[in-house]
Design an enzyme around this catalytic site. Structure first.
Site, PDB file in Angstrom:
ATOM      1  N   SER A 187     -36.703 -25.543 -12.918  1.00  0.00           N
ATOM      2  CA  SER A 187     -37.700 -24.577 -12.362  1.00  0.00           C
ATOM      3  C   SER A 187     -38.866 -24.520 -12.952  1.00  0.00           C
ATOM      4  O   SER A 187     -39.142 -25.326 -14.243  1.00  0.00           O
ATOM      5  CB  SER A 187     -36.937 -22.887 -12.719  1.00  0.00           C
ATOM      6  OG  SER A 187     -36.573 -23.013 -14.094  1.00  0.00           O
ATOM      7  N   LYS A 212     -32.452 -26.172 -15.955  1.00  0.00           N
ATOM      8  CA  LYS A 212     -33.191 -26.516 -16.863  1.00  0.00           C
ATOM      9  C   LYS A 212     -34.924 -25.938 -16.573  1.00  0.00           C
ATOM     10  O   LYS A 212     -35.333 -26.389 -15.688  1.00  0.00           O
ATOM     11  CB  LYS A 212     -33.633 -28.141 -16.919  1.00  0.00           C
ATOM     12  CG  LYS A 212     -34.486 -28.625 -18.189  1.00  0.00           C
ATOM     13  CD  LYS A 212     -35.494 -29.788 -17.754  1.00  0.00           C
ATOM     14  CE  LYS A 212     -36.726 -29.387 -17.341  1.00  0.00           C
ATOM     15  NZ  LYS A 212     -37.559 -28.700 -18.411  1.00  0.00           N
ATOM     16  N   GLY A 265     -41.527 -27.178  -8.376  1.00  0.00           N
ATOM     17  CA  GLY A 265     -42.571 -27.724  -9.243  1.00  0.00           C
ATOM     18  C   GLY A 265     -43.438 -28.599  -8.384  1.00  0.00           C
ATOM     19  O   GLY A 265     -43.423 -28.485  -7.206  1.00  0.00           O
ATOM     20  N   VAL A 269     -43.153 -34.912  -9.574  1.00  0.00           N
ATOM     21  CA  VAL A 269     -41.776 -34.777 -10.281  1.00  0.00           C
ATOM     22  C   VAL A 269     -40.676 -34.843  -9.220  1.00  0.00           C
ATOM     23  O   VAL A 269     -39.637 -35.411  -9.368  1.00  0.00           O
ATOM     24  CB  VAL A 269     -41.603 -33.643 -11.128  1.00  0.00           C
ATOM     25  CG1 VAL A 269     -40.483 -33.193 -11.627  1.00  0.00           C
ATOM     26  CG2 VAL A 269     -42.798 -33.843 -12.324  1.00  0.00           C
ATOM     27  N   GLU A 293     -39.176 -26.962  -3.393  1.00  0.00           N
ATOM     28  CA  GLU A 293     -40.511 -26.525  -3.124  1.00  0.00           C
ATOM     29  C   GLU A 293     -41.480 -26.889  -4.006  1.00  0.00           C
ATOM     30  O   GLU A 293     -41.231 -26.743  -5.150  1.00  0.00           O
ATOM     31  CB  GLU A 293     -40.479 -25.108  -3.145  1.00  0.00           C
ATOM     32  CG  GLU A 293     -39.336 -24.341  -2.025  1.00  0.00           C
ATOM     33  CD  GLU A 293     -39.363 -24.911  -0.554  1.00  0.00           C
ATOM     34  OE1 GLU A 293     -40.499 -25.165  -0.125  1.00  0.00           O
ATOM     35  OE2 GLU A 293     -38.404 -24.724   0.133  1.00  0.00           O
ATOM     36  N   CYS A 327     -48.162 -21.521  -6.441  1.00  0.00           N
ATOM     37  CA  CYS A 327     -48.073 -22.753  -5.506  1.00  0.00           C
ATOM     38  C   CYS A 327     -49.002 -22.260  -4.222  1.00  0.00           C
ATOM     39  O   CYS A 327     -49.450 -23.066  -3.548  1.00  0.00           O
ATOM     40  CB  CYS A 327     -46.730 -22.972  -5.381  1.00  0.00           C
ATOM     41  SG  CYS A 327     -45.852 -21.467  -4.889  1.00  0.00           S
ATOM     42  N   GLU A 425     -54.418 -30.824  -5.508  1.00  0.00           N
ATOM     43  CA  GLU A 425     -54.020 -29.429  -6.084  1.00  0.00           C
ATOM     44  C   GLU A 425     -54.464 -29.515  -7.472  1.00  0.00           C
ATOM     45  O   GLU A 425     -54.422 -30.418  -8.093  1.00  0.00           O
ATOM     46  CB  GLU A 425     -52.385 -29.532  -6.004  1.00  0.00           C
ATOM     47  CG  GLU A 425     -51.791 -28.080  -6.586  1.00  0.00           C
ATOM     48  CD  GLU A 425     -50.553 -28.356  -6.763  1.00  0.00           C
ATOM     49  OE1 GLU A 425     -49.890 -28.959  -7.221  1.00  0.00           O
ATOM     50  OE2 GLU A 425     -49.690 -26.999  -6.354  1.00  0.00           O
TER      51      GLU A 425
HETATM   52  P1  NAD Z   1     -43.811 -29.743 -12.871  1.00  0.00           P
HETATM   53  O1  NAD Z   1     -43.538 -30.427 -11.649  1.00  0.00           O
HETATM   54  O2  NAD Z   1     -44.522 -30.103 -14.153  1.00  0.00           O
HETATM   55  O3  NAD Z   1     -42.347 -29.255 -13.742  1.00  0.00           O
HETATM   56  C1  NAD Z   1     -41.190 -28.368 -12.847  1.00  0.00           C
HETATM   57  C2  NAD Z   1     -39.889 -28.638 -13.656  1.00  0.00           C
HETATM   58  O4  NAD Z   1     -39.622 -29.980 -13.418  1.00  0.00           O
HETATM   59  C3  NAD Z   1     -39.978 -28.390 -15.224  1.00  0.00           C
HETATM   60  O5  NAD Z   1     -38.841 -27.728 -15.386  1.00  0.00           O
HETATM   61  C4  NAD Z   1     -40.088 -29.864 -15.848  1.00  0.00           C
HETATM   62  O6  NAD Z   1     -39.662 -29.713 -17.024  1.00  0.00           O
HETATM   63  C5  NAD Z   1     -39.179 -30.534 -14.858  1.00  0.00           C
HETATM   64  N1  NAD Z   1     -39.457 -31.833 -14.745  1.00  0.00           N
HETATM   65  C6  NAD Z   1     -40.324 -32.603 -15.089  1.00  0.00           C
HETATM   66  N2  NAD Z   1     -40.264 -34.127 -14.984  1.00  0.00           N
HETATM   67  C7  NAD Z   1     -38.616 -34.055 -15.008  1.00  0.00           C
HETATM   68  C8  NAD Z   1     -37.881 -35.126 -14.709  1.00  0.00           C
HETATM   69  N3  NAD Z   1     -38.145 -36.342 -14.582  1.00  0.00           N
HETATM   70  N4  NAD Z   1     -36.449 -34.883 -14.153  1.00  0.00           N
HETATM   71  C9  NAD Z   1     -36.098 -33.495 -14.176  1.00  0.00           C
HETATM   72  N5  NAD Z   1     -37.040 -32.225 -14.166  1.00  0.00           N
HETATM   73  C10 NAD Z   1     -38.128 -32.844 -14.631  1.00  0.00           C
HETATM   74  O7  NAD Z   1     -44.562 -28.208 -12.447  1.00  0.00           O
HETATM   75  P2  NAD Z   1     -44.870 -27.153 -13.119  1.00  0.00           P
HETATM   76  O8  NAD Z   1     -46.293 -27.411 -13.877  1.00  0.00           O
HETATM   77  O9  NAD Z   1     -43.941 -26.156 -14.026  1.00  0.00           O
HETATM   78  O10 NAD Z   1     -45.060 -25.990 -12.014  1.00  0.00           O
HETATM   79  C11 NAD Z   1     -46.326 -26.415 -11.415  1.00  0.00           C
HETATM   80  C12 NAD Z   1     -46.019 -26.913  -9.824  1.00  0.00           C
HETATM   81  O11 NAD Z   1     -45.076 -26.283  -9.340  1.00  0.00           O
HETATM   82  C13 NAD Z   1     -47.235 -27.045  -8.931  1.00  0.00           C
HETATM   83  O12 NAD Z   1     -47.377 -28.226  -8.492  1.00  0.00           O
HETATM   84  C14 NAD Z   1     -46.860 -25.700  -7.911  1.00  0.00           C
HETATM   85  O13 NAD Z   1     -47.561 -26.049  -6.357  1.00  0.00           O
HETATM   86  C15 NAD Z   1     -45.182 -25.970  -7.755  1.00  0.00           C
HETATM   87  N6  NAD Z   1     -44.630 -24.731  -7.499  1.00  0.00           N
HETATM   88  C16 NAD Z   1     -44.363 -24.694  -6.113  1.00  0.00           C
HETATM   89  C17 NAD Z   1     -43.707 -23.623  -5.421  1.00  0.00           C
HETATM   90  C18 NAD Z   1     -43.211 -23.575  -4.035  1.00  0.00           C
HETATM   91  O14 NAD Z   1     -42.305 -22.700  -3.755  1.00  0.00           O
HETATM   92  N7  NAD Z   1     -43.563 -24.490  -3.438  1.00  0.00           N
HETATM   93  C19 NAD Z   1     -43.612 -22.465  -6.430  1.00  0.00           C
HETATM   94  C20 NAD Z   1     -44.014 -22.612  -7.780  1.00  0.00           C
HETATM   95  C21 NAD Z   1     -44.606 -23.716  -8.220  1.00  0.00           C
END
Ligand code: NAD
Length: 543
Positions: A187, A212, A265, A269, A293, A327, A425
């Site tokens: 998440s 996680k 996220g 990633v 997503e 997002c 973004e």
């Molecule tokens: P992020 O991609 O940095 O992190 C998301 C999750 O992925 C975190 O838990 C992180 O620790 C984990 N992660 C990172 N590297 C990883 C790996 N190699 N393996 C497994 N897990 C890993 O995103 P963030 O900064 O937490 O959130 C912001 C992003 O999320 C923005 O791009 C936003 O647009 C997106 N988002 C999308 C939606 C949607 O519904 N489309 C909703 C909320 C956020």
């Protein structure tokens, strides 16, 4: 064994509470915030019900005030990941065999707990740990979680009720099994509700999960996990393993028992995770269900018939609520030249009234961005715009990270529709605007459609119905959530199922039956009531 078809109570959206001065909700929340700030907590991993302290710790700090330490959390390494996989697989058979109504009861109880004693705790943790105003915390951490839990339980039963037809002498049935193996829920920081939904949607239908949470949202995630335990979630069904993305993610995704990924996220990633799964697919026991997503570059497109006051309000709320860290946040706006002067005057006057600061001061509309990394990335975009000859900053542009990670609501007007801040973004309080010629509507729509790789949310503003039809048609694939005369944020479970296409995700719509089916594996059962006893067919009769 129950000889009955049970019905989940028909869900309605949890009402958003107002927290007006003098209300009991406000008093309870203020008291909780004070208590939370006065103590530091230690957040362990929880694997198979055991609390594990690895000693590899990181601080939990309030984004709006570096001096507020909320506690520390322990981080998982490959060793704990493997323990979590084992604990999940051990829990699987009992959990999968539990009658669905009892699994649903746990989730419905969690929702009820959150409407009562847990509400100030989860809202308070979200306000302090993720720097949200009370309203932003309430719609996310209270209402949306309650809605996810109640609606998903309802959708689960709707899916299970779907059965095939049968012909004479045959009874066809389908049953909806959980996936074999385990699901990995990953998440993001920006919505506590997504943290709550990603592990529980698969768990509800009988899956076991490794969860996680994002490092910068561990504080609220910890309380969500405690709430689920209080509601009766059995040990090992959801295993809580915070830690660094790569260190936790890589051993999970290379596991042969990985049955699904429920991710929200950023796009890079998610693409990396998909690639790791692909690279190890020949070692896996199952084809993992991959639901993600991801990012967005969400637009507002105005026609010259737009109601300008409504457009101003939608742009401000869409771009700057929760510091643009949604997002769905509006981050590019297309305005026709004929209405630009009036729009600009009203918009700038309103943005200049926005108050920013600590979320515990309820008069603030904006708070801090999540952490140093985000602060540096967002301000680099602002600096880029300041140096760009095609661009002008008409609101904000200032930032200050000395006390907390504060960035002013910033608006860039550019004559280059493909300027960096129009395409990428940013995930912060930065809105980019392109003013188009009224007689070049088609070209402007093409720009809006093609400028970014994403397709998450988008809004159009017009009073002219022919214009609305044209824009909706032209932008058909530019957004998974499309708004007419409304801001592109604030989707409500059960009302606007959420998710996008293109680089924005698999569009499986969080909080919907579409999403829930991804965690179920259908077994088709054909029962022949009076089986034939002669292998010969009538046509073979020579007479
Ligand atoms: P992020 O991609 O940095 O992190 C998301 C999750 O992925 C975190 O838990 C992180 O620790 C984990 N992660 C990172 N590297 C990883 C790996 N190699 N393996 C497994 N897990 C890993 O995103 P963030 O900064 O937490 O959130 C912001 C992003 O999320 C923005 O791009 C936003 O647009 C997106 N988002 C999308 C939606 C949607 O519904 N489309 C909703 C909320 C956020």
């Amino acid at each position: 064994m129950s000889n009955a078809f049970f019905k989940i109570p028909e869900p309605i959206n949890d009402p958003v509470r107002s927290y007006e001065p003098g209300s009991l909700d406000r008093a309870l929340l203020k008291e909780t915030l004070a208590n939370m700030q006065a103590q530091e907590i230690e957040v362990p991993l929880v694997i198979g019900g055991q609390e594990i302290k690895t000693g590899n710790v990181a601080d939990l700090r309030a984004p709006h005030d570096h001096s507020i330490k909320l506690g520390v959390y322990h981080k998982a390494s490959a060793k704990e990941v493997n323990m979590a996989i084992e604990a999940a697989l051990d829990a699987r058979s009992n959990w999968a065999a539990m009658p669905w109504e009892h699994r649903a009861s746990i989730i419905l109880k969690a929702a009820d707990l959150l409407t009562a004693a847990w509400r100030p705790v989860i809202n308070g943790a979200t306000m302090l740990g993720q720097s949200k105003t009370v309203y932003q915390a309430e719609i996310d951490a209270a209402c949306e979680i309650v809605d996810f839990w109640r609606f998903n339980a309802y959708y689960m039963t709707q899916i299970m009720a779907e059965q095939p037809i049968s012909s004479p002498g045959i009874w066809n049935r389908v049953e909806y099994r959980p996936l074999e193996g385990f699901v990995f829920a990953v998440s993001p920081f920006n919505f506590t509700s997504i943290g709550a939904n990603l592990p529980t949607a698969p768990a509800m239908v009988g899956n076991v999960v490794l969860w996680k949470p994002a490092s910068s949202a561990v504080y609220s995630a910890h309380y969500i996990f405690q709430l689920l335990r209080e509601a009766g979630m059995p040990d090992g069904v959801i295993n809580f393993i915070p830690g660094s993305g790569g260190q936790v993610g890589n051993p999970v995704m290379t596991s042969p028992d990985l049955a699904g990924i429920h991710f929200t996220g950023s796009t890079p990633v998610f693409q990396g995770m998909w690639k790791t799964v692909g690279d190890t697919i020949h070692e896996k026991k199952y084809y993992p269900r991959i639901v993600g997503e991801t990012g967005g570059k969400d637009f507002i497109f105005a026609h010259n018939s737009a109601n300008i006051d409504a457009l101003v309000t939608a742009t401000i709320r869409g771009a700057f609520e929760y510091q643009g860290q949604k997002c769905s946040a509006a981050s590019r706006l297309y305005v026709p030249a004929s209405i630009w002067p009036e729009f600009k005057e009203k918009y700038v006057a309103e943005v200049n009234q926005i108050k920013m600061g600590d979320p515990t001061d309820f008069s603030n509309f904006m708070n801090a961005v999540i952490d140093r990394g985000a602060f540096e990335e967002i301000t680099a975009y602002i600096d880029h715009a300041k140096a760009d000859p095609d661009s002008e900053i008409i609101t904000g542009g200032g930032y200050d990270g000395s006390k907390g990670w504060f960035i002013e609501p910033t608006t860039i007007v550019t004559s280059n529709p493909r300027m960096k801040t129009m395409c990428e973004e940013i995930f912060g309080p930065v809105m980019s605007i392109y003013v188009y010629d009224d007689d070049k509507l088609d070209e402007a729509l093409a720009l809006c459609d093609e400028t970014s790789p994403y397709a998450l949310t988008g809004a159009v503003f017009a009073q002219d119905r022919f214009a609305i039809v044209k824009m909706a048609d032209y932008l058909q694939n530019a957004a998974g959530n499309f708004y007419i005369n409304d801001k592109p944020t604030g989707a409500v479970v059960g009302q606007q199922p959420f998710g996008g296409g293109r680089a924005s995700g698999t569009n499986d719509k969080a909080g919907s039956a579409t999403n829930m089916t991804r965690w179920m594996s259908v077994r088709t059962i054909k029962e022949t009531l009076d089986p034939p006893t002669d292998w010969r067919y009538p046509f073979m009769d020579s007479k």
